[in-house]
Structure formats: structure tokens, C-alpha cells
Design an enzyme around this catalytic site. Sequence first.
Site, PDB file in Angstrom:
ATOM      1  N   HIS A  71      60.664   2.298  86.960  1.00 20.98           N
ATOM      2  CA  HIS A  71      61.995   2.248  86.047  1.00 20.98           C
ATOM      3  C   HIS A  71      62.203   3.312  84.976  1.00 20.98           C
ATOM      4  O   HIS A  71      62.995   3.162  84.154  1.00 20.98           O
ATOM      5  CB  HIS A  71      61.978   0.718  85.517  1.00 20.98           C
ATOM      6  CG  HIS A  71      62.287  -0.071  86.747  1.00 20.98           C
ATOM      7  ND1 HIS A  71      62.978  -1.534  86.127  1.00 20.98           N
ATOM      8  CD2 HIS A  71      62.012  -0.178  87.827  1.00 20.98           C
ATOM      9  CE1 HIS A  71      63.192  -2.131  87.466  1.00 20.98           C
ATOM     10  NE2 HIS A  71      62.634  -1.307  88.657  1.00 20.98           N
ATOM     11  N   HIS A 114      57.892   3.999  96.932  1.00 22.05           N
ATOM     12  CA  HIS A 114      57.964   2.798  96.037  1.00 22.05           C
ATOM     13  C   HIS A 114      56.612   2.283  95.546  1.00 22.05           C
ATOM     14  O   HIS A 114      55.820   1.898  96.447  1.00 22.05           O
ATOM     15  CB  HIS A 114      58.611   1.476  96.690  1.00 22.05           C
ATOM     16  CG  HIS A 114      59.077   0.514  95.736  1.00 22.05           C
ATOM     17  ND1 HIS A 114      60.386   0.894  94.924  1.00 22.05           N
ATOM     18  CD2 HIS A 114      58.832  -0.559  95.218  1.00 22.05           C
ATOM     19  CE1 HIS A 114      60.541  -0.145  94.150  1.00 22.05           C
ATOM     20  NE2 HIS A 114      59.590  -0.756  94.536  1.00 22.05           N
ATOM     21  N   HIS A 131      60.106   2.355  91.475  1.00 23.39           N
ATOM     22  CA  HIS A 131      59.355   1.002  91.173  1.00 23.39           C
ATOM     23  C   HIS A 131      59.069   0.967  89.869  1.00 23.39           C
ATOM     24  O   HIS A 131      59.017  -0.200  89.044  1.00 23.39           O
ATOM     25  CB  HIS A 131      58.054   0.977  91.873  1.00 23.39           C
ATOM     26  CG  HIS A 131      57.225  -0.042  91.692  1.00 23.39           C
ATOM     27  ND1 HIS A 131      57.679  -1.334  91.891  1.00 23.39           N
ATOM     28  CD2 HIS A 131      55.996  -0.369  91.171  1.00 23.39           C
ATOM     29  CE1 HIS A 131      56.713  -2.418  91.496  1.00 23.39           C
ATOM     30  NE2 HIS A 131      55.791  -1.777  91.248  1.00 23.39           N
ATOM     31  N   ASP A 161      66.126   2.429  90.862  1.00 25.33           N
ATOM     32  CA  ASP A 161      66.143   0.905  91.113  1.00 25.33           C
ATOM     33  C   ASP A 161      67.330   0.505  90.318  1.00 25.33           C
ATOM     34  O   ASP A 161      67.407   0.590  88.910  1.00 25.33           O
ATOM     35  CB  ASP A 161      64.921   0.486  90.576  1.00 25.33           C
ATOM     36  CG  ASP A 161      63.784   0.681  91.146  1.00 25.33           C
ATOM     37  OD1 ASP A 161      63.504   2.123  91.301  1.00 25.33           O
ATOM     38  OD2 ASP A 161      62.656   0.027  91.519  1.00 25.33           O
ATOM     39  N   GLU A 221      66.413  -2.422  94.955  1.00 24.88           N
ATOM     40  CA  GLU A 221      65.121  -3.312  94.882  1.00 24.88           C
ATOM     41  C   GLU A 221      65.384  -4.295  94.023  1.00 24.88           C
ATOM     42  O   GLU A 221      65.022  -5.467  94.105  1.00 24.88           O
ATOM     43  CB  GLU A 221      63.785  -2.407  94.615  1.00 24.88           C
ATOM     44  CG  GLU A 221      62.771  -3.172  93.765  1.00 24.88           C
ATOM     45  CD  GLU A 221      61.915  -4.022  94.692  1.00 24.88           C
ATOM     46  OE1 GLU A 221      62.311  -4.123  95.928  1.00 24.88           O
ATOM     47  OE2 GLU A 221      60.753  -4.359  94.280  1.00 24.88           O
ATOM     48  N   ASN A 222      65.977  -4.034  92.747  1.00 24.51           N
ATOM     49  CA  ASN A 222      65.938  -5.225  91.579  1.00 24.51           C
ATOM     50  C   ASN A 222      67.460  -5.617  91.249  1.00 24.51           C
ATOM     51  O   ASN A 222      67.981  -6.033  90.274  1.00 24.51           O
ATOM     52  CB  ASN A 222      65.470  -4.699  90.400  1.00 24.51           C
ATOM     53  CG  ASN A 222      64.118  -4.293  90.633  1.00 24.51           C
ATOM     54  OD1 ASN A 222      63.448  -3.262  90.376  1.00 24.51           O
ATOM     55  ND2 ASN A 222      63.108  -5.201  90.803  1.00 24.51           N
ATOM     56  N   HIS A 281      59.834  -6.264  96.282  1.00 23.82           N
ATOM     57  CA  HIS A 281      60.843  -7.403  96.318  1.00 23.82           C
ATOM     58  C   HIS A 281      61.779  -7.567  97.519  1.00 23.82           C
ATOM     59  O   HIS A 281      62.659  -8.105  97.196  1.00 23.82           O
ATOM     60  CB  HIS A 281      61.134  -7.383  94.844  1.00 23.82           C
ATOM     61  CG  HIS A 281      60.429  -7.665  93.773  1.00 23.82           C
ATOM     62  ND1 HIS A 281      59.576  -8.690  93.311  1.00 23.82           N
ATOM     63  CD2 HIS A 281      60.043  -6.671  92.837  1.00 23.82           C
ATOM     64  CE1 HIS A 281      59.017  -8.420  92.431  1.00 23.82           C
ATOM     65  NE2 HIS A 281      59.200  -7.252  91.790  1.00 23.82           N
TER      66      HIS A 281
END
Length: 276
Positions: free
Chosen positions: A183, A156, A181, A8, A39-40, A68
Site C-alpha cells: 500500500h 502480491h 500488497h 490496491d 484486494e481490499n 485476501h
Amino acid sequence: MRILFLGDVMGRAGRAAVVERLAPLKASLRADFCVVNGENASGGMGLSGGHAQLLLAAGADVVTLGDHAFDQKDMIGFIEKEPRVLRPINFAKDAPGRGAGVFEATRGRKVMVAQVLGNVFMKRAFDDPFSALDGVLRAHPMGAMAGVQAAMVDFHAEASSEKMAAGHFCDGRASLVVGTHTHVPTADAQILNRGTAYLTDAGMCGDYDSVIGMDKAEPMRRFVTGMARDRFTPAEGAVTLAGVMVETDDRTGLARHVWPIREGGRLAPAMPPESI
């Protein structure tokens, strides 16, 4: 074939590090194909179309999302026009975009990439990830005479047990199953019994002097006092690019070697096996 996966991407700092360092990292690892979880990447919540373009231009062959996926509203329209960005296959039946695709690596070889969301401890119940994966893997068998020379799954999810179950469920049918997911990179990179490389979580591309990528002041305040004062904001310090590398056999699509990637930042580097 050598496939690089980065976990991520976290906020502006993670995004900038990928843009700056992905191309030389791919060259040093002699990677034939690269997947990045974005994703982030936009403010720590979701991915905008513009930031997706930056990751693709930096050298990502495919960008995956997660729970997300559509927090940045322009992704709803962008993903319909950009097949290299994948949302989870089990997100919702009417969600825009695709959750899996076949893409071209070096020397014309084909790689199937799929992303799926877990259900355990997630904020909402998604469609069954295992039946969704089964359909995709049945449609894309691996091997020199099959449709694809390699296949990888970005799972994820929150629960390590669900990720591990997914690895065994895909064993022998995918080159790599890697979790995202949470991290935090795990230390269990391995090749399962039938030849699928597996890692419970790739970690993040972000500042590890943080609380899972967020500036640590506000999360610590909430844990200590039970009260919120400010919004979470991504940490902006030195970034570690974290992920995994797998080397596959083009004849079967199965893994020959797998090792974690740690590049720059605070985490100790992870070295490949001496045989590589």
C-alpha cells in the site's frame, strides 16, 4: 499499447474514487487496457462480487485479488462465473477461479494478465511463485506473431527483495511486473535490461492520511500501547489513485516507457517523461 495499472483499492472511499474517476483518467492517459487490484475494496478485506462488478463497470478490464482473495465468501462462487477477476495462480490447487488469462485490449490486441503471491513474510506458505510464473510466461510468449501483444504480472507480496527478484525473473518475458500488497508506492519505476517495466509497489487507491489505508487511531493505539481496543476500519478521507502506466511495443511486447500515476488526494502528482 498503453496499459494502466492501479494498486490496491482500499475500502469504500477507494472504491468510490475508482468508480468516479477511472474513466476520465483512462481517457486522459489514452489507456488501451486497465488492470485494477481490488484486494481490499470491500471493507479493507477482500472483494465482494457486487463490488467487483462496480470496478469492472467503471472501466477495469481485469480485477486482480491477493492473499485476501476469498475473505468475502461470495467471491468463491462469483469468481467461477467472472473470468475478468483473477485470484493468485499459486493460491491453492483447488481454489476456484483462475490466476491468469488472456484479454482483449483496443484494436483487438491481446494482453495476458497473471497474479501471483509471494512467500516471504506472508502469513502462510503458498506454492512456489517462480515456477508458477514460469509456466504461465512460457505458455504466453509475447510479440506481433505470438499469442499476445503484451503481458503483465501483479506480484502480491510483502518483501521488496522478492518482488525485485520476480521482476528480473520475468525480464524480457513480460511487459510489466508490478508489486502490490504493501500500500505504499515506491519510487523505482524502471525498464529492466531485457525490456520489462518494473515497479516494486504501485501503492493503493485510498486515503493516505492513514496507516496503510486504515483509520490511523486504532493502528497507532496498538503500536503505542501494544493493546487492541477496536477493529481496523478503512480511512474515509481524500483518495489518491496510485499506480503505474506502461507503454509497450506491439512488435515485441516489451516496454518503451514507464511512469508512476498519482491522481488526486494527498500525494504529489507524478508526471510522465517529457518524451511522452
